[in-house]
Design an enzyme around this catalytic site. Structure first.
Site, PDB file in Angstrom:
ATOM      1  N   ASP A 269      -6.930   4.508  -4.881  1.00 48.30           N
ATOM      2  CA  ASP A 269      -7.573   4.387  -3.557  1.00 48.30           C
ATOM      3  C   ASP A 269      -8.202   5.763  -3.321  1.00 48.30           C
ATOM      4  O   ASP A 269      -8.379   6.536  -4.283  1.00 48.30           O
ATOM      5  CB  ASP A 269      -6.545   4.032  -2.468  1.00 48.30           C
ATOM      6  CG  ASP A 269      -7.219   3.663  -1.136  1.00 48.30           C
ATOM      7  OD1 ASP A 269      -7.881   2.625  -1.084  1.00 48.30           O
ATOM      8  OD2 ASP A 269      -7.115   4.432  -0.155  1.00 48.30           O
TER       9      ASP A 269
ATOM     10  N   LYS B 257       0.865  -1.187   0.000  1.00 47.20           N
ATOM     11  CA  LYS B 257       0.000   0.000   0.000  1.00 47.20           C
ATOM     12  C   LYS B 257       0.893   1.226   0.000  1.00 47.20           C
ATOM     13  O   LYS B 257       2.033   1.174   0.462  1.00 47.20           O
ATOM     14  CB  LYS B 257      -0.886   0.003   1.253  1.00 47.20           C
ATOM     15  CG  LYS B 257      -2.075   0.940   1.173  1.00 47.20           C
ATOM     16  CD  LYS B 257      -3.240   0.337   0.417  1.00 47.20           C
ATOM     17  CE  LYS B 257      -4.338   1.356   0.197  1.00 47.20           C
ATOM     18  NZ  LYS B 257      -5.532   0.755  -0.424  1.00 47.20           N
TER      19      LYS B 257
HETATM   20  P1  NDP Z   1     -12.996   7.939  -3.107  1.00 46.24           P
HETATM   21  O1  NDP Z   1     -11.931   8.945  -2.853  1.00 46.24           O
HETATM   22  O2  NDP Z   1     -13.495   7.745  -4.478  1.00 46.24           O
HETATM   23  O3  NDP Z   1     -14.245   8.242  -2.157  1.00 46.24           O
HETATM   24  C1  NDP Z   1     -14.132   8.287  -0.782  1.00 46.24           C
HETATM   25  C2  NDP Z   1     -15.466   8.732  -0.218  1.00 46.24           C
HETATM   26  O4  NDP Z   1     -15.413   8.679   1.204  1.00 46.24           O
HETATM   27  C3  NDP Z   1     -15.822  10.160  -0.585  1.00 46.24           C
HETATM   28  O5  NDP Z   1     -17.216  10.284  -0.597  1.00 46.24           O
HETATM   29  C4  NDP Z   1     -15.210  10.936   0.593  1.00 46.24           C
HETATM   30  O6  NDP Z   1     -15.833  12.199   0.810  1.00 46.24           O
HETATM   31  C5  NDP Z   1     -15.504  10.017   1.744  1.00 46.24           C
HETATM   32  N1  NDP Z   1     -14.478  10.177   2.782  1.00 46.24           N
HETATM   33  C6  NDP Z   1     -13.131  10.042   2.632  1.00 46.24           C
HETATM   34  N2  NDP Z   1     -12.508  10.294   3.794  1.00 46.24           N
HETATM   35  C7  NDP Z   1     -13.489  10.592   4.670  1.00 46.24           C
HETATM   36  C8  NDP Z   1     -13.482  10.944   6.036  1.00 46.24           C
HETATM   37  N3  NDP Z   1     -12.328  11.030   6.736  1.00 46.24           N
HETATM   38  N4  NDP Z   1     -14.681  11.164   6.628  1.00 46.24           N
HETATM   39  C9  NDP Z   1     -15.838  11.062   5.933  1.00 46.24           C
HETATM   40  N5  NDP Z   1     -15.907  10.753   4.628  1.00 46.24           N
HETATM   41  C10 NDP Z   1     -14.746  10.509   4.022  1.00 46.24           C
HETATM   42  O7  NDP Z   1     -12.423   6.567  -2.501  1.00 46.24           O
HETATM   43  P2  NDP Z   1     -12.906   5.096  -2.806  1.00 46.24           P
HETATM   44  O8  NDP Z   1     -14.363   5.061  -3.008  1.00 46.24           O
HETATM   45  O9  NDP Z   1     -11.996   4.518  -3.804  1.00 46.24           O
HETATM   46  O10 NDP Z   1     -12.530   4.376  -1.425  1.00 46.24           O
HETATM   47  C11 NDP Z   1     -13.441   4.296  -0.332  1.00 46.24           C
HETATM   48  C12 NDP Z   1     -12.976   3.214   0.630  1.00 46.24           C
HETATM   49  O11 NDP Z   1     -12.940   1.962  -0.061  1.00 46.24           O
HETATM   50  C13 NDP Z   1     -11.580   3.395   1.226  1.00 46.24           C
HETATM   51  O12 NDP Z   1     -11.555   2.830   2.518  1.00 46.24           O
HETATM   52  C14 NDP Z   1     -10.719   2.553   0.299  1.00 46.24           C
HETATM   53  O13 NDP Z   1      -9.524   2.152   0.918  1.00 46.24           O
HETATM   54  C15 NDP Z   1     -11.649   1.386   0.059  1.00 46.24           C
HETATM   55  N6  NDP Z   1     -11.367   0.590  -1.124  1.00 46.24           N
HETATM   56  C16 NDP Z   1     -11.360   1.150  -2.387  1.00 46.24           C
HETATM   57  C17 NDP Z   1     -11.130   0.364  -3.478  1.00 46.24           C
HETATM   58  C18 NDP Z   1     -11.220   0.902  -4.860  1.00 46.24           C
HETATM   59  O14 NDP Z   1     -11.141   0.098  -5.810  1.00 46.24           O
HETATM   60  N7  NDP Z   1     -11.410   2.178  -5.063  1.00 46.24           N
HETATM   61  C19 NDP Z   1     -10.806  -1.075  -3.344  1.00 46.24           C
HETATM   62  C20 NDP Z   1     -10.939  -1.575  -1.997  1.00 46.24           C
HETATM   63  C21 NDP Z   1     -11.166  -0.749  -0.952  1.00 46.24           C
HETATM   64  P3  NDP Z   1     -15.096  13.531   0.267  1.00 46.24           P
HETATM   65  O15 NDP Z   1     -15.242  13.458  -1.219  1.00 46.24           O
HETATM   66  O16 NDP Z   1     -15.823  14.640   0.910  1.00 46.24           O
HETATM   67  O17 NDP Z   1     -13.669  13.419   0.719  1.00 46.24           O
END
Ligand code: NDP
Length: 444
Positions: free
Chosen positions: A166, A126
């Site tokens: 991510d 990571k």
């Molecule tokens: P994105 O950046 O596309 O989206 C993240 C979302 O979560 C946004 O809506 C963001 O809001 C919100 N968010 C992020 N940080 C916070 C916080 N501290 N408090 C509240 N809301 C928060 O990321 P992903 O969708 O790719 O990833 C989401 C999760 O899934 C993570 O844990 C990631 O590690 C996991 N994941 C992702 C994969 C992938 O293929 N993308 C694969 C496996 C796991 P805002 O826009 O306001 O920041």
């Protein structure tokens, strides 16, 4: 003191001020207790647990870049190459101001077991940086990504370490990083996944984590005599995972009534309009207030509150530690019967225990969100054979992988006398394959 307790104490002592890493290790080691205790002396002699909780390599570097006003900024960046027993390091790059070494280590550690569960030959890694792409111009994001890759390129490669997206790292960032890697190394190879379709990306990779989450959830429900059709679902987040979880849940006949971001959340009792959500988040990169303004059935609330809405199924898809004990209590009180984690470690340990004790089907992220990395591995296969598979081909492989993951963890839980405990099942099934490979490869 038991071997498991000894190793956990060592992790806390040697990795101070890394609470998320401690939390991830504790959760895994607790599940492994039954396995380790059956063969404790052999594992202890080989220091198998010490080796699995210690990254093979940790890279820390600075990333200087220039903003649109000529000001120079410096960010901290990380790549943790955690475990390569079953394949090249594989795991995403997180760009978010909260990123530090402990967060990257927790994610890298989880990734070892997740990647093992996919059944594909990928090790755990990571990386990321405390750079925040939010509010930056495209040129500033490019400047950061190029500087980041100027250092990172020395340590990665299609057969050694293959990063992906991510939080904060989407198609735009992957594109800039890929371009810089190619320019410096002079090779066109599948060194990153999540690439655009015009330069080696895989169809269905964008959708994979969210779709995979729903394929696994559907199988978990089916095996417990339930059906997803007609159910009410709450989702947190509104990024890549949340959007495609929402889309697939609706395709399977469920109604998704919430999404959130880091400033607020939306309750839309008519069901989330996925096309509008994509427009707001993927095209305009705007706040959810814009979604609520464009849709009369939607209410916008500041802060957090998704878990207070009555639902059958909850899918946390935003970030770590976003579903707390009080949230778990509210879900149970409102009749929620299944929780599957789209994000990595979104549920705290006490909340997880509360849900399990109250009969809620609970699937941890390392299994439920493994569809993303599994499809990244399919992207690597396509790059290696210089071919592109159709959407249907990739999607159907993804479905099979998710169904197999569920049965693997279900079987492991049953075998070790913990039927229905999918947290234990996932950790045990993921661990056994990696441990066997590490043992076979000797003390390295
Ligand atoms: P994105 O950046 O596309 O989206 C993240 C979302 O979560 C946004 O809506 C963001 O809001 C919100 N968010 C992020 N940080 C916070 C916080 N501290 N408090 C509240 N809301 C928060 O990321 P992903 O969708 O790719 O990833 C989401 C999760 O899934 C993570 O844990 C990631 O590690 C996991 N994941 C992702 C994969 C992938 O293929 N993308 C694969 C496996 C796991 P805002 O826009 O306001 O920041």
């Amino acid at each position: 003191m038991s071997y498991v307790d000894e190793v956990y104490s060592m992790v806390v002592e040697k990795n101070p001020a890394q609470p998320e890493f401690h939390q991830a290790v504790k959760e895994v080691l607790e599940s492994l207790r039954v396995v380790i205790e059956k063969n404790e002396e052999a594992y202890r002699k080989d220091a198998l647990l010490e080796r699995i909780v210690t990254p093979e390599r940790q890279l820390l570097f600075r990333v200087p870049w220039v903003d649109d006003n000529g000001q120079v900024h410096v960010n901290n960046a990380f790549r943790v190459q955690f475990n390569s027993a079953i394949g090249p390091y594989k795991g995403g790059l997180r760009l978010h101001p909260s990123v530090n070494l402990g967060i990257i280590k927790f994610l890298g550690f989880e990734q070892i077991f997740k990647n093992s569960l996919t059944g594909l030959p990928i090790g755990g890694g990571k990386g990321g940086s405390d750079f925040d792409p939010k509010g930056k111009s495209d040129r500033e994001v490019m400047a950061f990504c190029q500087s980041f890759m100027t250092e990172l390129n020395k340590y990665i490669g299609a057969d050694t370490d293959v990063p992906a997206g991510d939080i904060g790292t989407g198609a735009r960032e992957i594109g800039y990083m890929f371009g810089q890697y190619k320019r410096i190394r002079g090779v066109y190879e599948g060194v990153l996944t999540g690439k655009g379709l015009s330069y080696g990306g895989s169809l269905a990779r964008t959708e994979a984590t969210g779709y995979g989450l729903l394929y696994l959830t559907e199988e978990m429900l089916k095996c417990n005599g339930k059906d997803i059709k007609g159910k009410t679902v709450v989702i947190s987040g509104s990024g890549n995972v949340a959007i495609y979880a929402c889309q697939k849940a609706q395709q399977l006949g469920a109604k998704v009534v919430t999404v959130s971001d880091s400033t607020g959340w939306v309750y839309d009792p008519e069901g989330i309009d996925v096309a509008l959500l994509k427009e707001v988040k993927e095209v305009k990169r705007a706040r959810l207030t814009e979604y609520a303004a464009a849709r009369s059935s939607a209410e916008y609330h500041e802060g957090r509150g998704v878990w207070t809405i009555k639902c059958d199924i909850a899918l946390p898809c935003a970030t770590q530690n976003e579903l707390l004990l009080d949230d778990a209590k509210a879900l149970v009180a409102n009749g929620c019967f299944a929780v599957a984690e789209g994000a990595n470690m979104p549920t705290t340990m006490d909340a997880t225990e509360y849900l399990q004790q109250n009969g809620v089907l609970f699937c941890p992220g390392k299994a439920a969100n493994a569809g993303g990395v599994a499809t990244s591995a399919l992207e690597m296969s396509q790059n290696s054979e210089r071919l592109s598979w159709t959407f249907e081909e990739v999607d159907s492989k993804l479905q099979n992988i998710m169904v197999n993951i569920f049965h693997n963890l279900d079987d492991a839980a049953k075998k070790y006398g913990m039927e229905g405990n999918y947290v234990a099942g996932a950790n045990i099934a993921g661990f056994l394959k990696v441990a066997e490979a590490m043992t076979a490869q000797g003390i390295v």
